[in-house]
Write a protein that holds these residues in place. Sequence first.
Motif, PDB file in Angstrom:
ATOM      1  N   HIS A 171     -13.432  21.771  -5.634  1.00 50.11           N
ATOM      2  CA  HIS A 171     -13.406  21.365  -6.673  1.00 50.11           C
ATOM      3  C   HIS A 171     -12.497  20.170  -5.339  1.00 50.11           C
ATOM      4  O   HIS A 171     -11.483  19.799  -5.210  1.00 50.11           O
ATOM      5  N   ALA A 172     -14.047  18.856  -5.448  1.00 49.65           N
ATOM      6  CA  ALA A 172     -12.997  17.494  -4.625  1.00 49.65           C
ATOM      7  C   ALA A 172     -12.509  17.089  -5.831  1.00 49.65           C
ATOM      8  O   ALA A 172     -12.736  17.207  -7.190  1.00 49.65           O
ATOM      9  N   ALA A 173     -11.531  16.547  -4.778  1.00 51.63           N
ATOM     10  CA  ALA A 173     -10.126  15.737  -5.694  1.00 51.63           C
ATOM     11  C   ALA A 173     -11.086  14.507  -6.854  1.00 51.63           C
ATOM     12  O   ALA A 173     -10.430  14.450  -7.616  1.00 51.63           O
TER      13      ALA A 173
ATOM     14  N   ARG B  84      -6.432  21.500   1.036  1.00 47.66           N
ATOM     15  CA  ARG B  84      -5.395  21.368   1.416  1.00 47.66           C
ATOM     16  C   ARG B  84      -4.809  19.735   0.529  1.00 47.66           C
ATOM     17  O   ARG B  84      -3.785  19.697   0.040  1.00 47.66           O
ATOM     18  N   ALA B  85      -5.168  18.968   0.781  1.00 48.63           N
ATOM     19  CA  ALA B  85      -5.719  17.711   0.781  1.00 48.63           C
ATOM     20  C   ALA B  85      -6.092  17.764  -0.770  1.00 48.63           C
ATOM     21  O   ALA B  85      -5.534  16.541  -1.187  1.00 48.63           O
ATOM     22  N   GLN B  86      -6.671  18.465  -1.521  1.00 49.94           N
ATOM     23  CA  GLN B  86      -7.494  17.987  -2.506  1.00 49.94           C
ATOM     24  C   GLN B  86      -6.233  17.742  -3.731  1.00 49.94           C
ATOM     25  O   GLN B  86      -6.753  17.083  -4.900  1.00 49.94           O
TER      26      GLN B  86
ATOM     27  N   VAL C 123       0.704  -1.113   0.009  1.00 47.76           N
ATOM     28  CA  VAL C 123      -0.326   0.034   0.278  1.00 47.76           C
ATOM     29  C   VAL C 123       0.822   1.372   0.201  1.00 47.76           C
ATOM     30  O   VAL C 123       1.678   2.070   0.677  1.00 47.76           O
ATOM     31  N   PHE C 124       0.128   2.182  -1.245  1.00 49.36           N
ATOM     32  CA  PHE C 124       0.958   3.374  -0.792  1.00 49.36           C
ATOM     33  C   PHE C 124      -0.032   4.687  -0.548  1.00 49.36           C
ATOM     34  O   PHE C 124      -0.594   4.895  -0.623  1.00 49.36           O
ATOM     35  N   VAL C 125       0.448   5.694   0.699  1.00 47.47           N
ATOM     36  CA  VAL C 125       0.160   6.093   1.892  1.00 47.47           C
ATOM     37  C   VAL C 125       1.151   7.807   1.558  1.00 47.47           C
ATOM     38  O   VAL C 125       1.864   7.932   1.402  1.00 47.47           O
ATOM     39  N   TYR C 126      -0.222   8.323   0.651  1.00 51.44           N
ATOM     40  CA  TYR C 126       0.604   9.898   0.404  1.00 51.44           C
ATOM     41  C   TYR C 126       0.388  10.912   1.712  1.00 51.44           C
ATOM     42  O   TYR C 126      -1.214  11.089   2.086  1.00 51.44           O
ATOM     43  N   SER C 127       0.820  11.654   1.417  1.00 50.81           N
ATOM     44  CA  SER C 127       0.523  13.022   2.347  1.00 50.81           C
ATOM     45  C   SER C 127       1.123  14.678   2.091  1.00 50.81           C
ATOM     46  O   SER C 127       2.541  13.773   0.994  1.00 50.81           O
ATOM     47  N   ASP C 128       0.705  15.235   2.483  1.00 45.61           N
ATOM     48  CA  ASP C 128       2.482  16.291   2.887  1.00 45.61           C
ATOM     49  C   ASP C 128       3.611  15.752   3.459  1.00 45.61           C
ATOM     50  O   ASP C 128       5.082  16.948   3.088  1.00 45.61           O
ATOM     51  N   GLU C 129       3.532  15.772   4.341  1.00 44.24           N
ATOM     52  CA  GLU C 129       4.909  15.353   4.911  1.00 44.24           C
ATOM     53  C   GLU C 129       4.567  14.237   6.559  1.00 44.24           C
ATOM     54  O   GLU C 129       3.193  13.802   6.602  1.00 44.24           O
TER      55      GLU C 129
ATOM     56  N   CYS D 236      -8.291   5.015  -2.464  1.00 46.76           N
ATOM     57  CA  CYS D 236      -8.926   5.198  -1.085  1.00 46.76           C
ATOM     58  C   CYS D 236      -8.593   6.226  -0.201  1.00 46.76           C
ATOM     59  O   CYS D 236      -7.630   6.630  -0.400  1.00 46.76           O
ATOM     60  N   ASP D 237      -9.650   6.245   1.019  1.00 42.66           N
ATOM     61  CA  ASP D 237      -9.081   7.478   1.774  1.00 42.66           C
ATOM     62  C   ASP D 237      -8.485   6.897   3.017  1.00 42.66           C
ATOM     63  O   ASP D 237      -8.683   5.707   3.199  1.00 42.66           O
ATOM     64  N   ASP D 238      -8.124   6.732   4.080  1.00 42.79           N
ATOM     65  CA  ASP D 238      -7.959   7.064   5.598  1.00 42.79           C
ATOM     66  C   ASP D 238      -8.650   7.174   6.685  1.00 42.79           C
ATOM     67  O   ASP D 238      -8.798   6.469   6.709  1.00 42.79           O
ATOM     68  N   ASP D 239     -10.099   7.444   5.751  1.00 45.04           N
ATOM     69  CA  ASP D 239     -10.948   6.411   6.267  1.00 45.04           C
ATOM     70  C   ASP D 239     -12.588   5.493   5.694  1.00 45.04           C
ATOM     71  O   ASP D 239     -13.193   5.414   6.191  1.00 45.04           O
ATOM     72  N   THR D 240     -11.671   4.365   4.674  1.00 45.68           N
ATOM     73  CA  THR D 240     -11.852   3.835   4.516  1.00 45.68           C
ATOM     74  C   THR D 240     -11.570   2.391   4.542  1.00 45.68           C
ATOM     75  O   THR D 240      -9.975   2.039   4.528  1.00 45.68           O
ATOM     76  N   TYR D 241     -12.551   1.322   4.796  1.00 44.41           N
ATOM     77  CA  TYR D 241     -12.032   0.095   5.158  1.00 44.41           C
ATOM     78  C   TYR D 241     -12.390  -1.095   3.810  1.00 44.41           C
ATOM     79  O   TYR D 241     -12.679  -1.105   3.080  1.00 44.41           O
TER      80      TYR D 241
END
Length: 359
Positions: A174-176, A67-69, A20-26, A92-97
């Motif tokens: 605009h939502a991502a 900032r996430a979009q 799994v790849f997790v993306y964020s700004d830091e 998916c998001d970080d609140d997805t199962y």
Amino acid sequence: MITNRVFSQASSWIPSLPYVFVYSDEFPNESIKQINNQFPHANISFVEIKNRSEHIIGSQWTNPWYRAQPRFLPAMHDLWKQNPHVRWYIVCDDDTYLYNQNILRRLGKHNSSNPEVISFFWCTWNYITEYMKPERDCHPFAQGGSGVIFSKTMMDLIGPKLIECSEKYNDAEHAASMRVSVCMEREFGYENWTKGGFIKPWKSGIHPSNPSVVISQGNTWDSPGSFHQVSPEEMVNLKKSHLVWLDDGFIDFSYFAFRSVPVELTRRRWWQLHFGYRIDNFASHSNQLMVLTSFEPIEYGKNNEIKTFQQVYQGNVTVFVHCNNNYEDFQIDVDEVERGPATKIHVSLKCPKKQKYYK
């Protein structure tokens, strides 16, 4: 930043996927070390996507959601570039199962050589697409939070265009997920970005809501591929609904998770066992008895093969799962209900085989 949600995902469904790849700004190094040490079977790559939201700094759009979009399309581009040989991509998001086994089963009906996007689809907000031609009653978008599956061919088509689209469709409001859909429709035309074209809905498996909402809607006849808007606490219960962690591998009851099974828990009063998750009154869904434990092996046969599991629910109710290799793959039967101060429900099914950890 690494949220509590990512920790809960790493402790639940992530080890059931190859990586799994997790993306964020830091990503703080200490948080990465903590996840790697605490969840050694979770094969996660942490990728920073920086400098994508400078245009809203100092504006009224102060919520972190804004900032996430702008990171979404660059993250998709990076995922595609780093994994050029896979057949399917899931975002998916970080609140997805996610229920990996059910997703794989569903993908057996699809072909990664075709340009396909599998998800739950909504209509984009009117102000985003009101000037798009031709006019349509609905400009569809795949909701990223509920999980979106892209075939390799689809990603190979859209991948080279993602950075350009990210720069074009970068309005703060605009939502991502809608940015992706606008990119699809602009680049490939409405005749392709439609059901029967690239769009392949999976309404019975990809869920934009949490389990309680889905159960109330009666949409648990198909084993779930995903749930959205799941709290970290709820992810613990979802893990209990299907996963058994063992020292040398894991067992995944995904095929049966949430299957609605009628049970005469009290005399002349029918209840529903939403397999692995909860028991409630038939139809009204009241008097909910939530799951307390994961499936626990309690009886073994030849060659150390597990013959029986047990799972404890609220209300002093225990479900005993008896493995029967003569059953069909998705067959499940209630054999007996022992009523009393401690209620015992006996069910039979063809138990899944143990799988090796990917990491």
